[in-house]
Scaffold this active site. Structure first.
Site, PDB file in Angstrom:
ATOM      1  N   ARG A 156       0.781  11.874  -9.324  1.00  0.00           N
ATOM      2  CA  ARG A 156       1.065  10.520  -9.158  1.00  0.00           C
ATOM      3  C   ARG A 156       2.354  10.390  -9.562  1.00  0.00           C
ATOM      4  NH1 ARG A 156      -2.970   7.484  -6.794  1.00  0.00           N
ATOM      5  NH2 ARG A 156      -5.211   8.038  -7.864  1.00  0.00           N
ATOM      6  N   GLU A 172       0.888  -1.120  -0.132  1.00  0.00           N
ATOM      7  CA  GLU A 172       0.060   0.039  -0.053  1.00  0.00           C
ATOM      8  C   GLU A 172       0.871   1.130  -0.007  1.00  0.00           C
ATOM      9  OE1 GLU A 172      -2.561   1.692  -0.633  1.00  0.00           O
ATOM     10  OE2 GLU A 172      -4.006   1.501   0.867  1.00  0.00           O
ATOM     11  N   ASP A 173       0.303   2.421  -0.505  1.00  0.00           N
ATOM     12  CA  ASP A 173       0.980   3.370  -0.473  1.00  0.00           C
ATOM     13  C   ASP A 173       1.161   4.155   0.931  1.00  0.00           C
ATOM     14  OD1 ASP A 173      -1.546   4.214  -0.566  1.00  0.00           O
ATOM     15  OD2 ASP A 173      -1.566   5.703  -2.098  1.00  0.00           O
ATOM     16  N   PHE A 231      -0.840  16.396   4.268  1.00  0.00           N
ATOM     17  CA  PHE A 231      -1.250  15.761   2.958  1.00  0.00           C
ATOM     18  C   PHE A 231      -0.132  15.728   2.003  1.00  0.00           C
ATOM     19  CE2 PHE A 231      -3.337  15.155  -1.174  1.00  0.00           C
ATOM     20  CZ  PHE A 231      -4.242  14.484  -0.600  1.00  0.00           C
ATOM     21  N   ASP A 252      -3.005   5.682   6.883  1.00  0.00           N
ATOM     22  CA  ASP A 252      -3.584   7.153   7.444  1.00  0.00           C
ATOM     23  C   ASP A 252      -4.521   6.668   8.682  1.00  0.00           C
ATOM     24  OD1 ASP A 252      -4.010   9.668   7.438  1.00  0.00           O
ATOM     25  OD2 ASP A 252      -5.660   9.818   6.194  1.00  0.00           O
TER      26      ASP A 252
HETATM   27  P1  IMP Z   1      -7.103   5.206   5.280  1.00  0.00           P
HETATM   28  O1  IMP Z   1      -8.136   4.307   5.212  1.00  0.00           O
HETATM   29  O2  IMP Z   1      -7.365   6.408   6.303  1.00  0.00           O
HETATM   30  O3  IMP Z   1      -5.691   4.561   6.066  1.00  0.00           O
HETATM   31  O4  IMP Z   1      -6.539   5.761   4.091  1.00  0.00           O
HETATM   32  C1  IMP Z   1      -5.713   5.338   3.248  1.00  0.00           C
HETATM   33  C2  IMP Z   1      -5.912   5.889   1.930  1.00  0.00           C
HETATM   34  O5  IMP Z   1      -6.244   7.249   1.889  1.00  0.00           O
HETATM   35  C3  IMP Z   1      -4.557   5.684   0.856  1.00  0.00           C
HETATM   36  O6  IMP Z   1      -4.539   4.635   0.376  1.00  0.00           O
HETATM   37  C4  IMP Z   1      -4.447   6.835   0.078  1.00  0.00           C
HETATM   38  O7  IMP Z   1      -5.298   6.720  -0.953  1.00  0.00           O
HETATM   39  C5  IMP Z   1      -5.332   7.954   0.858  1.00  0.00           C
HETATM   40  N1  IMP Z   1      -4.452   8.847   1.614  1.00  0.00           N
HETATM   41  C6  IMP Z   1      -4.377   9.194   2.721  1.00  0.00           C
HETATM   42  N2  IMP Z   1      -3.483   9.913   3.128  1.00  0.00           N
HETATM   43  C7  IMP Z   1      -3.143  10.644   2.096  1.00  0.00           C
HETATM   44  C8  IMP Z   1      -2.379  11.582   1.779  1.00  0.00           C
HETATM   45  O8  IMP Z   1      -1.722  12.131   2.369  1.00  0.00           O
HETATM   46  N3  IMP Z   1      -2.173  11.878   0.329  1.00  0.00           N
HETATM   47  C9  IMP Z   1      -2.810  11.166  -0.583  1.00  0.00           C
HETATM   48  N4  IMP Z   1      -3.650  10.183  -0.310  1.00  0.00           N
HETATM   49  C10 IMP Z   1      -3.797   9.690   0.942  1.00  0.00           C
HETATM   50 MG    MG Z   2      -4.660   4.301  -1.794  1.00  0.00          MG
END
Ligand code: IMP
Ligand code: MG
Length: 171
Positions: free
Chosen positions: A161, A95-96, A148, A99
């Site tokens: 991207r 995963e990237d 962000f 969060d």
């Molecule tokens: P989570 O479910 O809140 O952990 O969110 C994960 C997803 O939110 C990641 O796979 C990203 O696609 C997106 N995301 C969370 N933070 C960022 C950020 O700082 N920049 C861009 N995408 C983000």
């Molecule tokens: Mg994502």
């Protein structure tokens, strides 16, 4: 929009090489089913796996929690599902960024439900301050502050991207 550099291309590549070495060691002699999370993890998946020595297969999945903005909605939806059976496989979810943790918690349970032999998580970026769900993350590239970020797979409204580094914008 002003983009500041948070992690340079060089630093990214050095750390990714280290992660790949660690993964190769941990999975030594075992096959890995790489499950890359579209679209953000694509750049990371390519560079990471070029340096993994194990035998690997690839699957892709697309889930969304974010809309077009900055905040997670918490509703995870699978937009593109995997195409092969993962029963009995050692799955490494790539995963990237993690969060709130909602996406990975959902995906991990989803994959475990498909009877994978093992499920581990490798994320390039981690925002520990933002965590709401408790998820075990096995490999983390970088812990980052609550900003962000974009670039190297991560987008802002679908763009940026293709930047070779991780940048951030002030919001
Ligand atoms: P989570 O479910 O809140 O952990 O969110 C994960 C997803 O939110 C990641 O796979 C990203 O696609 C997106 N995301 C969370 N933070 C960022 C950020 O700082 N920049 C861009 N995408 C983000
Ligand atoms: Mg994502």
């Amino acid at each position: 929009m002003k983009i500041n550099v948070l992690i340079s291309e060089k630093l990214l590549q050095e750390r990714i090489e280290e992660l790949a070495k660690q993964i190769s060691k941990d999975y030594s002699g075992k096959e890995i089913m790489i499950l890359s999370v579209l679209k953000g993890a694509v750049f990371f998946t390519v560079d990471l796996t070029k340096n993994i020595e194990s035998k690997i297969n690839f699957e892709f999945i697309e889930a969304s929690s974010y809309g077009d903005g900055f905040e997670s909605t918490g509703n995870i939806k699978i937009n593109k599902d995997i195409s092969a059976s993962i029963e009995g496989k050692n799955v490494l979810i790539v995963e990237d960024i993690i969060d709130t943790g909602k996406t990975l918690k959902y995906l991990k349970e989803y994959i475990e439900g498909k009877k994978a032999k093992s499920v581990k998580i490798c994320t390039l970026l981690n925002k520990p301050e933002r965590r709401e769900e408790n998820v075990d993350v096995d490999y983390i590239g970088f812990d980052i502050p609550n900003k962000f970020v974009l670039g190297y797979g991560l987008d802002y409204e679908g763009y940026y991207r293709n930047l070779p580094y991780i940048g951030y914008i002030e919001v």
